[in-house]
Design a protein around this motif. Structure first.
Motif, PDB file in Angstrom:
ATOM      1  N   ALA A  35       0.830  -1.210   0.000  1.00  0.00           N
ATOM      2  CA  ALA A  35       0.000   0.000   0.000  1.00  0.00           C
ATOM      3  C   ALA A  35       0.862   1.256   0.000  1.00  0.00           C
ATOM      4  N   GLU A  53      -4.257   5.199   2.706  1.00  0.00           N
ATOM      5  CA  GLU A  53      -5.569   4.615   2.990  1.00  0.00           C
ATOM      6  C   GLU A  53      -6.292   4.217   1.702  1.00  0.00           C
ATOM      7  N   LYS A  56      -4.672   1.091   0.414  1.00  0.00           N
ATOM      8  CA  LYS A  56      -5.106  -0.074   1.189  1.00  0.00           C
ATOM      9  C   LYS A  56      -6.499  -0.525   0.773  1.00  0.00           C
ATOM     10  N   SER A  60      -7.411  -4.055  -0.769  1.00  0.00           N
ATOM     11  CA  SER A  60      -8.399  -4.873  -0.069  1.00  0.00           C
ATOM     12  C   SER A  60      -9.435  -5.437  -1.035  1.00  0.00           C
ATOM     13  N   ASN A  64      -5.607  -8.147  -1.598  1.00  0.00           N
ATOM     14  CA  ASN A  64      -4.166  -7.915  -1.466  1.00  0.00           C
ATOM     15  C   ASN A  64      -3.330  -8.776  -2.408  1.00  0.00           C
TER      16      ASN A  64
END
Length: 233
Positions: A35, A53, A56, A60, A64
């Motif tokens: 990330a 963020e 990520k 997600s 991943n």
């Protein structure tokens, strides 16, 4: 009553050692998460979330898995708030460089002694494709790979191939051997009638030019189908 709220910190407000770029400079690239590396590529997020963020959240959504991330299209990436065309292109370009690095790390001019050898050479060119492509391996008299050539691109279920284009590439490379290949994004490894007819046409043309057509591979995420192994060539 006094209203309280928490204001989200922007990356510039983070401690220097927690910012991805500074973290890379201080600790080296290997200590950064996926990330954080993506955050460096995109540079910024949105008003609602930082670049880390946002990265990520994207990761997600693909569990991943960087291979699944590489399969996302430009439009897929641009659906995320904070990811515009330029940022999406940067992500796609970085993942493509990673794919090419892996490809270039392989042994130069591998020798083809089986369908599995050919599959290992060709597998990377079909990685992450959602459409059909037709590639050939050009070989010398020792069955060593001279070059890989893209002959044609198609849609999700079909690719048109001109045999003349195949033999033009053969003559330009002064190749004496040839392996045909194309992918099936659907995952099916069963050759179609058109696949068989094209193979037969190119084999017959190769005989006229004294060019050996060793095999035709159909490749998908499930593996590969070899015309030679199945007695179809």
């Amino acid at each position: 009553m006094q209203e309280t709220y928490t204001k989200r910190m922007r990356l510039k407000q983070w401690a220097e050692q927690d910012r991805p770029r500074e973290k890379l400079l201080l600790n080296g690239r290997r200590l950064l998460s996926d990330a954080e590396l993506i955050a460096i590529l995109i540079g910024s997020g949105s008003k609602e979330e930082t670049a880390v963020e946002l990265s990520k959240r994207i990761l997600s959504d693909v569990e991943n898995n960087l291979s699944d991330l590489a399969r996302l299209t430009l439009a897929d990436l641009c659906n995320y708030k904070g990811i515009g065309e330029a940022k999406a292109i940067a992500i796609i370009a970085a993942l493509e460089l990673g794919r090419r690095r892996k490809e270039n790390a392989s042994v130069l001019k591998p020798q083809i002694e089986s369908s599995e050898d050919a599959y290992q050479v060709l597998q990377s060119v079909y990685a992450d494709l959602s459409h059909e492509e037709f590639w050939i391996l050009l070989l010398n008299t020792n069955n060593r790979v001279i070059a890989k050539e893209l002959i044609s691109k198609g849609g999700s279920g079909v690719v048109a191939v001109d045999a003349k284009g195949v033999f033009q590439a053969v003559l330009q490379a002064k190749a004496t051997g040839l392996i045909l290949s194309h992918n099936h994004p659907s995952g099916s490894l069963r050759p179609s009638m058109a696949d068989k007819q094209l193979t037969k046409k190119i084999v017959e043309g190769g005989k006229l030019l004294d060019v050996r057509v060793l095999d035709h591979l159909i490749i998908s995420d499930e593996g590969y189908y070899s015309f030679l192994d199945h007695g179809d060539i």
